[in-house]
Design an enzyme around this catalytic site. Structure first.
Site, PDB file in Angstrom:
ATOM      1  N   ASN A 205      -9.970  -5.389   3.250  1.00 10.57           N
ATOM      2  CA  ASN A 205      -9.568  -6.366   2.052  1.00 10.57           C
ATOM      3  C   ASN A 205      -8.274  -6.600   1.631  1.00 10.57           C
ATOM      4  O   ASN A 205      -8.057  -7.097   0.553  1.00 10.57           O
ATOM      5  CB  ASN A 205     -10.418  -5.612   0.872  1.00 10.57           C
ATOM      6  CG  ASN A 205      -9.570  -4.178   0.662  1.00 10.57           C
ATOM      7  OD1 ASN A 205      -8.751  -3.825   1.041  1.00 10.57           O
ATOM      8  ND2 ASN A 205     -10.319  -3.344  -0.176  1.00 10.57           N
TER       9      ASN A 205
ATOM     10  N   ARG B  12      -0.708   0.146  -6.312  1.00 10.89           N
ATOM     11  CA  ARG B  12      -1.292   1.358  -6.968  1.00 10.89           C
ATOM     12  C   ARG B  12      -0.309   1.430  -8.322  1.00 10.89           C
ATOM     13  O   ARG B  12       0.803   1.162  -8.322  1.00 10.89           O
ATOM     14  CB  ARG B  12      -1.044   2.763  -6.283  1.00 10.89           C
ATOM     15  CG  ARG B  12      -2.196   2.824  -5.096  1.00 10.89           C
ATOM     16  CD  ARG B  12      -3.430   2.807  -5.350  1.00 10.89           C
ATOM     17  NE  ARG B  12      -4.348   2.998  -4.498  1.00 10.89           N
ATOM     18  CZ  ARG B  12      -5.241   2.152  -4.006  1.00 10.89           C
ATOM     19  NH1 ARG B  12      -4.921   0.830  -4.328  1.00 10.89           N
ATOM     20  NH2 ARG B  12      -5.799   2.266  -2.833  1.00 10.89           N
TER      21      ARG B  12
ATOM     22  N   GLN C 276      -7.724   5.781 -12.887  1.00 14.35           N
ATOM     23  CA  GLN C 276      -8.916   5.130 -12.855  1.00 14.35           C
ATOM     24  C   GLN C 276     -10.222   5.918 -12.961  1.00 14.35           C
ATOM     25  O   GLN C 276     -10.308   6.624 -12.090  1.00 14.35           O
ATOM     26  CB  GLN C 276      -8.865   4.133 -11.605  1.00 14.35           C
ATOM     27  CG  GLN C 276      -7.694   3.202 -11.660  1.00 14.35           C
ATOM     28  CD  GLN C 276      -7.591   2.281 -10.488  1.00 14.35           C
ATOM     29  OE1 GLN C 276      -6.567   1.242 -10.351  1.00 14.35           O
ATOM     30  NE2 GLN C 276      -8.703   2.280  -9.561  1.00 14.35           N
TER      31      GLN C 276
ATOM     32  N   HIS D  54      -9.594  -2.586 -11.401  1.00 12.45           N
ATOM     33  CA  HIS D  54      -9.364  -2.888 -10.147  1.00 12.45           C
ATOM     34  C   HIS D  54     -10.603  -3.501  -9.172  1.00 12.45           C
ATOM     35  O   HIS D  54     -11.370  -2.707  -8.742  1.00 12.45           O
ATOM     36  CB  HIS D  54      -9.174  -1.286  -9.469  1.00 12.45           C
ATOM     37  CG  HIS D  54      -8.612  -1.086  -8.267  1.00 12.45           C
ATOM     38  ND1 HIS D  54      -8.179   0.133  -7.957  1.00 12.45           N
ATOM     39  CD2 HIS D  54      -8.414  -1.922  -7.152  1.00 12.45           C
ATOM     40  CE1 HIS D  54      -7.748   0.014  -6.439  1.00 12.45           C
ATOM     41  NE2 HIS D  54      -7.689  -1.217  -5.975  1.00 12.45           N
TER      42      HIS D  54
HETATM   43  P1  NAP Z   1      -0.424  -1.936   5.359  1.00 20.38           P
HETATM   44  O1  NAP Z   1      -0.617  -3.138   6.414  1.00 20.38           O
HETATM   45  O2  NAP Z   1      -0.145  -0.702   5.838  1.00 20.38           O
HETATM   46  O3  NAP Z   1       0.967  -2.214   4.684  1.00 20.38           O
HETATM   47  C1  NAP Z   1       1.796  -1.409   3.950  1.00 20.38           C
HETATM   48  C2  NAP Z   1       3.249  -1.654   4.164  1.00 20.38           C
HETATM   49  O4  NAP Z   1       3.982  -0.882   3.272  1.00 20.38           O
HETATM   50  C3  NAP Z   1       3.841  -1.318   5.442  1.00 20.38           C
HETATM   51  O5  NAP Z   1       4.451  -2.550   5.935  1.00 20.38           O
HETATM   52  C4  NAP Z   1       4.744  -0.195   5.348  1.00 20.38           C
HETATM   53  O6  NAP Z   1       5.952  -0.122   5.970  1.00 20.38           O
HETATM   54  C5  NAP Z   1       5.283  -0.448   3.792  1.00 20.38           C
HETATM   55  N1  NAP Z   1       5.628   0.673   3.114  1.00 20.38           N
HETATM   56  C6  NAP Z   1       5.424   1.888   3.111  1.00 20.38           C
HETATM   57  N2  NAP Z   1       6.146   2.776   2.440  1.00 20.38           N
HETATM   58  C7  NAP Z   1       7.209   1.880   2.067  1.00 20.38           C
HETATM   59  C8  NAP Z   1       8.479   1.946   1.011  1.00 20.38           C
HETATM   60  N3  NAP Z   1       8.716   3.202   0.711  1.00 20.38           N
HETATM   61  N4  NAP Z   1       8.947   0.826   0.848  1.00 20.38           N
HETATM   62  C9  NAP Z   1       8.877  -0.307   1.363  1.00 20.38           C
HETATM   63  N5  NAP Z   1       7.723  -0.507   2.065  1.00 20.38           N
HETATM   64  C10 NAP Z   1       6.706   0.500   2.498  1.00 20.38           C
HETATM   65  O7  NAP Z   1      -1.532  -1.873   4.108  1.00 20.38           O
HETATM   66  P2  NAP Z   1      -2.196  -3.128   3.197  1.00 20.38           P
HETATM   67  O8  NAP Z   1      -3.373  -3.288   3.706  1.00 20.38           O
HETATM   68  O9  NAP Z   1      -1.019  -4.147   3.223  1.00 20.38           O
HETATM   69  O10 NAP Z   1      -2.099  -2.416   1.787  1.00 20.38           O
HETATM   70  C11 NAP Z   1      -1.043  -2.126   1.053  1.00 20.38           C
HETATM   71  C12 NAP Z   1      -1.660  -1.113   0.035  1.00 20.38           C
HETATM   72  O11 NAP Z   1      -2.095  -1.721  -1.027  1.00 20.38           O
HETATM   73  C13 NAP Z   1      -2.542  -0.009   0.162  1.00 20.38           C
HETATM   74  O12 NAP Z   1      -1.763   1.090   0.824  1.00 20.38           O
HETATM   75  C14 NAP Z   1      -3.180   0.251  -1.056  1.00 20.38           C
HETATM   76  O13 NAP Z   1      -2.357   1.235  -1.854  1.00 20.38           O
HETATM   77  C15 NAP Z   1      -2.952  -1.220  -1.712  1.00 20.38           C
HETATM   78  N6  NAP Z   1      -4.402  -1.809  -1.830  1.00 20.38           N
HETATM   79  C16 NAP Z   1      -4.773  -2.225  -2.962  1.00 20.38           C
HETATM   80  C17 NAP Z   1      -6.222  -2.947  -2.685  1.00 20.38           C
HETATM   81  C18 NAP Z   1      -6.652  -3.149  -4.079  1.00 20.38           C
HETATM   82  O14 NAP Z   1      -7.940  -3.644  -4.342  1.00 20.38           O
HETATM   83  N7  NAP Z   1      -5.841  -3.436  -5.219  1.00 20.38           N
HETATM   84  C19 NAP Z   1      -6.742  -3.023  -1.888  1.00 20.38           C
HETATM   85  C20 NAP Z   1      -6.125  -2.800  -0.440  1.00 20.38           C
HETATM   86  C21 NAP Z   1      -4.968  -2.122  -0.567  1.00 20.38           C
HETATM   87  P3  NAP Z   1       5.750  -0.024   7.259  1.00 20.38           P
HETATM   88  O15 NAP Z   1       4.640  -0.235   8.099  1.00 20.38           O
HETATM   89  O16 NAP Z   1       6.954  -0.905   7.982  1.00 20.38           O
HETATM   90  O17 NAP Z   1       6.165   1.381   7.537  1.00 20.38           O
END
Ligand code: NAP
Length: 398
Positions: free
Chosen positions: A146, A284, A313, A332
């Site tokens: 998603n 989050r 939540q 959410h």
């Molecule tokens: P992703 O592709 O794994 O991207 C997460 C990114 O965050 C990676 O680039 C990672 O860096 C970076 N990161 C981790 N710790 C960090 C920090 N301390 N400072 C800066 N960057 C940091 O995941 P995504 O699909 O984009 O999803 C990201 C987050 O969105 C999920 O973990 C979840 O909490 C949230 N989400 C929300 C929904 C919703 O329905 N609202 C749905 C999906 C996800 P590196 O890879 O370079 O280590």
């Protein structure tokens, strides 16, 4: 095996008898070439509600044909809730970030048979990952399912906050035509500096989607993107969060919640933001200090805040983000559009098929395996837990 599945409630007036669209667009791959979830079978029609109790993620027929027991409930928070009662002899727990069953250490320790926690979506911070590692419980999520849905929601929220859409929509609903009131906080996004904390799947897609709006794009991430990725969108890289927030009119948050990012946006960091900035947080709720956000909106340090993530939540009915000024919050929902549900239901089935058939689960889906962070988890998470305070979710009254 006994599979416990915690899903959100059905629509108040029952499951829909029809849906607006007859079919969903057919997608083959994600932008980086990763294939969409590919289970061997599917027992639902894409585009139907799957994430609620009666939707059952389309899993019942598949699981029962293989001799497993599926228990589905939405009752997950109060003491003595159905989920806690069913957990004690469950082998697998499936939960969704939209309606998270907080798998705290105490809950994990009440379930001696538990082998795996599956997140039907992305973001496994509702699981005490440290306790999962300590008890050798594997944690997996449906990476990418998603991410692009959320990026669309972010673009919607940037435009609606900066243009002050909610206020204008409210004026119409109230029968008014007060143009000056409707536009006294309304700006164009064009020319603004838009940045993201984390340029992962969601963050980078949001940048890509905002590029045609003729804005200046910025990012901060733990790992820098490739020169090609930066040049494609003319990105400015910042080597710290502080540097990014000082430069941007619109700040997007797309990093996972883990001990390093919990309460990252506190009074101190917000005071370093460009005065009048807008924050969008679909990552989050706990990445932001909830009261610091309210203070900043009241003082004008922030012009607006939007997102779909809260802590806990469901958010208690008196959660201050429901009533703070200049907010564009939704429940959410960004990652659980009907389109996204089909992908994460497929992904959960793919994971279960692999587990039952002794096949390897995709490395991209792994967060914890064999007592340690693994796969995506090892890349993006830090050890520890971010579930503290989740018992507050029991305060929500339907
Ligand atoms: P992703 O592709 O794994 O991207 C997460 C990114 O965050 C990676 O680039 C990672 O860096 C970076 N990161 C981790 N710790 C960090 C920090 N301390 N400072 C800066 N960057 C940091 O995941 P995504 O699909 O984009 O999803 C990201 C987050 O969105 C999920 O973990 C979840 O909490 C949230 N989400 C929300 C929904 C919703 O329905 N609202 C749905 C999906 C996800 P590196 O890879 O370079 O280590």
């Amino acid at each position: 095996m006994k599979i416990l599945c915690i899903l959100y409630d059905d629509p108040k007036d029952g499951m829909p008898s029809s849906y607006p669209l007859k079919e969903l667009p057919k997608l083959e791959k994600y932008p980086d070439g990763m294939t969409l979830p590919s289970p061997k079978g599917r027992d639902f029609t894409p585009g139907e509600l799957l994430g609620c109790v009666s939707g059952e993620l389309g899993l019942r027929k598949f699981l029962e044909e293989r001799g497993h027991t599926l228990v589905v409930t939405s009752d997950k928070d109060a003491e003595g809730c159905a989920a806690d009662k069913e957990l004690v002899d469950a082998d697998i727990v499936i939960s969704q970030p939209f309606w998270p069953y907080y798998l705290t250490r105490e809950r994990i320790e009440s379930a001696p048979n538990l082998k795996m926690a599956i997140t039907a979506g992305i973001g496994s911070d509702h699981v005490d990952l440290q306790a999962a590692m300590d008890h050798k419980i594997d944690v997996v999520e449906v990476t990418y399912c998603n991410s692009r849905s959320v990026a669309e929601h972010i673009v919607m929220m940037i435009l609606s906050l900066v243009r002050d859409y909610h206020n204008q929509h409210r004026i119409v609903n109230e029968g008014g035509w007060h143009i000056a009131d409707a536009v006294k906080r309304s700006y164009d996004v064009e020319g603004m500096h838009v940045g993201t904390i984390a340029a992962g799947r969601i963050g980078y897609d949001m940048l890509r989607k905002m590029h045609p709006f003729d804005v200046h794009l910025h990012y901060f991430d733990k790992h820098r993107l490739t020169p090609d990725q930066e040049q494609a969108l003319n990105l400015s890289y910042h080597d710290s969060v502080e540097s990014l927030v000082a430069a941007c009119d619109v700040i997007n948050i797309s990093c996972p919640l883990h001990p390093e990012t919990e309460h990252l946006f506190n009074d101190e960091l917000i005071s370093k933001c460009k005065p009048g900035a807008y924050i969008i947080n679909t990552a989050r709720g706990k990445i932001c200090d909830k009261d610091a956000i309210v203070r900043a909106l009241e003082s004008g340090q922030l012009s607006g805040y939007a997102g779909d993530v809260w802590f806990p939540q469901p958010a208690p009915n008196d959660h201050v983000w429901r009533t703070m000024p200049h907010h564009g919050m939704t429940p959410h929902t960004s990652g659980t559009s009907l389109s996204a549900q089909a992908r994460y239901a497929d992904g959960v089935r793919e994971i279960l098929e692999c587990l039952f058939d002794g096949e390897e689960i995709r490395n991209q889906y792994l967060i914890v395996q064999d007592g340690d962070l693994a796969g995506m988890g090892a890349h993006s998470y830090t050890k520890g837990t971010a579930t503290g305070g989740s018992e507050e979710a029991a305060k929500f009254k339907k």
